[in-house]
Design an enzyme around this catalytic site. Sequence first.
Site, PDB file in Angstrom:
ATOM      1  CG  ASP A  67      -0.337  -0.574   2.466  1.00 25.36           C
ATOM      2  OD1 ASP A  67       0.899  -0.579   2.570  1.00 25.36           O
ATOM      3  OD2 ASP A  67      -1.096  -1.008   3.358  1.00 25.36           O
ATOM      4  CG  ASN A 136      -9.080  -2.018  11.987  1.00 29.14           C
ATOM      5  OD1 ASN A 136      -8.125  -2.642  11.530  1.00 29.14           O
ATOM      6  ND2 ASN A 136      -9.537  -0.904  11.438  1.00 29.14           N
ATOM      7  CG  HIS A 138      -5.968  -2.562   8.858  1.00 32.35           C
ATOM      8  ND1 HIS A 138      -6.074  -1.312   9.411  1.00 32.35           N
ATOM      9  CD2 HIS A 138      -4.647  -2.849   8.885  1.00 32.35           C
ATOM     10  CE1 HIS A 138      -4.875  -0.864   9.739  1.00 32.35           C
ATOM     11  NE2 HIS A 138      -3.994  -1.784   9.438  1.00 32.35           N
ATOM     12  CD  GLU A 143      -8.858   0.683   7.661  1.00 30.11           C
ATOM     13  OE1 GLU A 143      -8.937  -0.167   8.565  1.00 30.11           O
ATOM     14  OE2 GLU A 143      -8.031   1.610   7.676  1.00 30.11           O
TER      15      GLU A 143
HETATM   16  C1  F6R Z   1       1.442  -1.791   6.126  1.00 21.96           C
HETATM   17  C2  F6R Z   1       0.097  -2.359   6.180  1.00 21.96           C
HETATM   18  C3  F6R Z   1      -0.703  -2.423   7.443  1.00 21.96           C
HETATM   19  C4  F6R Z   1       0.116  -2.824   8.669  1.00 21.96           C
HETATM   20  C5  F6R Z   1      -0.752  -2.810   9.923  1.00 21.96           C
HETATM   21  C6  F6R Z   1       0.052  -3.063  11.169  1.00 21.96           C
HETATM   22  O1  F6R Z   1       1.953  -1.822   4.815  1.00 21.96           O
HETATM   23  O2  F6R Z   1      -0.395  -2.732   5.172  1.00 21.96           O
HETATM   24  O3  F6R Z   1      -1.754  -3.339   7.270  1.00 21.96           O
HETATM   25  O4  F6R Z   1       0.670  -4.085   8.480  1.00 21.96           O
HETATM   26  O5  F6R Z   1      -1.380  -1.556  10.050  1.00 21.96           O
HETATM   27  O6  F6R Z   1       0.944  -1.993  11.376  1.00 21.96           O
HETATM   28  P1  F6R Z   1       2.102  -2.056  12.454  1.00 21.96           P
HETATM   29  O7  F6R Z   1       3.055  -3.093  11.994  1.00 21.96           O
HETATM   30  O8  F6R Z   1       2.737  -0.674  12.429  1.00 21.96           O
HETATM   31  O9  F6R Z   1       1.456  -2.395  13.749  1.00 21.96           O
END
Ligand code: F6R
Length: 243
Positions: A67, A136, A138, A143
């Site tokens: 992303d 959550n 995701h 989301e």
């Molecule tokens: C990042 C991504 C997100 C993260 C998720 C966890 O490229 O796609 O889905 O993997 O938000 O983030 P952290 O590792 O910072 O807790």
Amino acid sequence: MNIKQVEDYEAMSIAGAQLIMETVKRLENPVLGLATGSTPEGVYKQLIDAYQRQQVSFRETTTFNLDEYVGLAGEDPNSYRYFMDDKFFDHIDINKQQTFVPNGKADDLQQECEQYEQRLKDHQEIDLQVLGIGVNGHIGFNEPGTSFKTRTHVVNLAPSTREANARFFNSMQEVPEQAITMGIATIMKSEKIVLLVSGEKKARALDQLLHGDVTEEFPASILQTHDNVQIIADKAALSKVRV
Ligand code: F6R
């Protein structure tokens, strides 16, 4: 889903890096799917170390990131392109032309999403996709409520996700409201998926992933239906898992 329990963040990073290295060494033209965020940072450090010790080369590797924020250029320190260059690509022998991150500054975002999907197809999809998980549920920036059928698309970020990521920005106002993300169906086409989970903050999400229903309200739950998922979780992340 196969679960590997490790002691802590460092052990998770070592195990994640080992899996990536096995893939990179085994395949002639490996294609990796990569994530940003706090979770995989340690994995990238381990891989840089291994490269410096000449244990692995990324010369033939292609990467696709999950992303990117809409509106941030690659030179912006908060962009995911910048993160990847800074934390990984600039320290290894990968051909930068073979590292793909969606372009959040594209004039035509829809077209950018379609091109990203096409490029993935041209590379015969991803051999190993690295994932983190949001509190959550995701994955990528998909989301809760995102259709399981989605391909790469533009998303409106949930307030909770913007708040969780605000720590990297000067103020909440600066946190982008949209992102481009690989879709759930895109992620599910990966040959193998490794989900990294560390810390108590993620413990409820991990429990729900392992024991909850498969529902679009909890995007990561779709992983229950993929036949090659390796979860690497530390003790804190597994602390609320029902047995
Ligand atoms: C990042 C991504 C997100 C993260 C998720 C966890 O490229 O796609 O889905 O993997 O938000 O983030 P952290 O590792 O910072 O807790």
